[in-house]
Design an enzyme around this catalytic site. Sequence first.
Site, PDB file in Angstrom:
ATOM      1  N   LYS A   4     -10.436   1.074  -0.648  1.00  0.00           N
ATOM      2  CA  LYS A   4     -10.602   0.672   0.798  1.00  0.00           C
ATOM      3  C   LYS A   4     -11.830   1.018   0.972  1.00  0.00           C
ATOM      4  O   LYS A   4     -11.864   2.242   1.528  1.00  0.00           O
ATOM      5  CB  LYS A   4      -8.586   1.286   0.642  1.00  0.00           C
TER       6      LYS A   4
ATOM      7  N   CYS B   8      -4.731  -2.919   4.260  1.00  0.00           N
ATOM      8  CA  CYS B   8      -4.458  -2.428   5.651  1.00  0.00           C
ATOM      9  C   CYS B   8      -5.361  -2.684   6.480  1.00  0.00           C
ATOM     10  O   CYS B   8      -5.972  -3.781   7.278  1.00  0.00           O
ATOM     11  CB  CYS B   8      -3.533  -0.941   5.478  1.00  0.00           C
TER      12      CYS B   8
ATOM     13  N   GLU C 238       1.443  -2.024   0.140  1.00  0.00           N
ATOM     14  CA  GLU C 238       0.708  -0.135  -0.024  1.00  0.00           C
ATOM     15  C   GLU C 238       0.446   1.482   0.006  1.00  0.00           C
ATOM     16  O   GLU C 238       1.377   1.150   0.437  1.00  0.00           O
ATOM     17  CB  GLU C 238      -0.545  -0.104   1.854  1.00  0.00           C
TER      18      GLU C 238
END
Length: 507
Positions: free
Chosen positions: A189, A222, A90
């Site tokens: 995300k 993440c 990321e």
Amino acid sequence: MLTRTWEAAAMLPSQALLPAVVFALTALQALASDTFLAAVYEHAVILPHPTQEPVPASDALALMNRNMDVLEGAIKEAAQQGAHIIVTPEDGIYGWRFTRESIYPYLEDIPDPAVDWIPCTDPSRFGPAPVQERLSCMARNNSIYVVANIGDKKPCDSSDPSCPRDGRYQYNTDVVFDTQGKLVARYHKYNLFRSETQFDYPKEPEAVTFETPFGKFGIFTCFDILFYEPAVVLVNKMQVDTVLFPTAWMNVLPFLTAIEFHSAWAMGMGVNLLSANTHNTTSAMTGSGLFTPEGPAAYHYDSATEEGHLLLAELSAHPRLSPTYPPAINWSLHATSIEKFPGESDTFLGAVRRDIFTFRELRHKDGNCTVCQGDLCCHLAYQMSNKRRDEVYVLGAFDGLHGSLIKYHWQICTLLKCPSTNLSTCGQPVETAQTRFEMFSLSGTFGTSYVFPEVLYSGVQLAPGEFEVLNDGRLKSKNSTSKPLVTATLFGRLYEKDQPHPLRISQ
């Protein structure tokens, strides 16, 4: 078996040859797809100079190309070693020092993969897309699946009541290109970290999957790993074999270092997790791995240098079909079947960051103890190799909401080293220890089936093959620990008790 098939085919009349050859090739393919070679690259990102104002597009592209130069080297090396797929981190192409305005020159319009697009061979089909073009060519030229994280921009207008004032959505986005360079996955995300104000929250969570000759893949990013959507949905409902996980993870002891939690999540969820972290020691970012339901196949943790690192390992393409796949676990079975061990009165409270744990000191070389908080009781049986006067260990329990802004429910049982003999320090970060354990067995009365088993040794090292989780929920050492123990933890998540997200657009 295959050799005999080919020998038999050589002796058959010509009209019978083709079916035998087809059978042999099919058998070869079946064998080939039982495992695959996976790679992740921990990248020391070249960061832009912090600025409030957007830089020229040419400057943004120049910085991204410098990072992609490094990534391309890792991709070529992985492909030369036979890797089928590689995950990069990321923020790995442009870093994270941005405002909403200053990140704009780094963004591209990323189409839905349904458009059937190979940017390498048709780069201008959807407008300028030099980053997607280059990533696509890296995949195509090296015949490898490439996973990368970039920024997507989507225009909107007043007909959309949620449209931002600047007339566009900006998304933290993962992309996947197949061996032909075709865009096969795009994921926005869903759970942004608190500092990601340059990006918008997607209106709905996306459960993004794609099929390969070596299993079904899902992808998220993440902070997503700590929440139900899309992470748990991909595993439980979409039944993916392997999760791709670009991350920019800041290590937080004692329970949330990257290698520790990501390895535990793969074990708890029963899938492969390909975790590629950024490398920036000043931000405590390091720790990547190729994690499986049985434990880490390979991992990397380096807080001493500023070097990137390539990891490769052979993984099962369909871990649920593996003979070594762990059985289903009833996480509370053992803990609810035994009486509390005596000594509950000598507990004390301590903070792990802002979370108030109930602790009990392990005063003896060996013994059994219980500590409870809320609905959770944690039981421990243990034996130290020797009881040192200069080291203190505690059994701890936490049952409550974690987080200041985004509040989500944890249940944690932990055997934990304290930084000093002063009990007020228990729960504060500690990386090293000197005490080894002959055995430990930890369990808890968890109110969830989502529990992640962690064992962390001195120096932030994992313990592959040295512990097991029994089907009655006990986290147990197999033998004496090979290194001193920092923590053994059962990290539970009660997703249904999470509070509504305060920043997400309500639909």
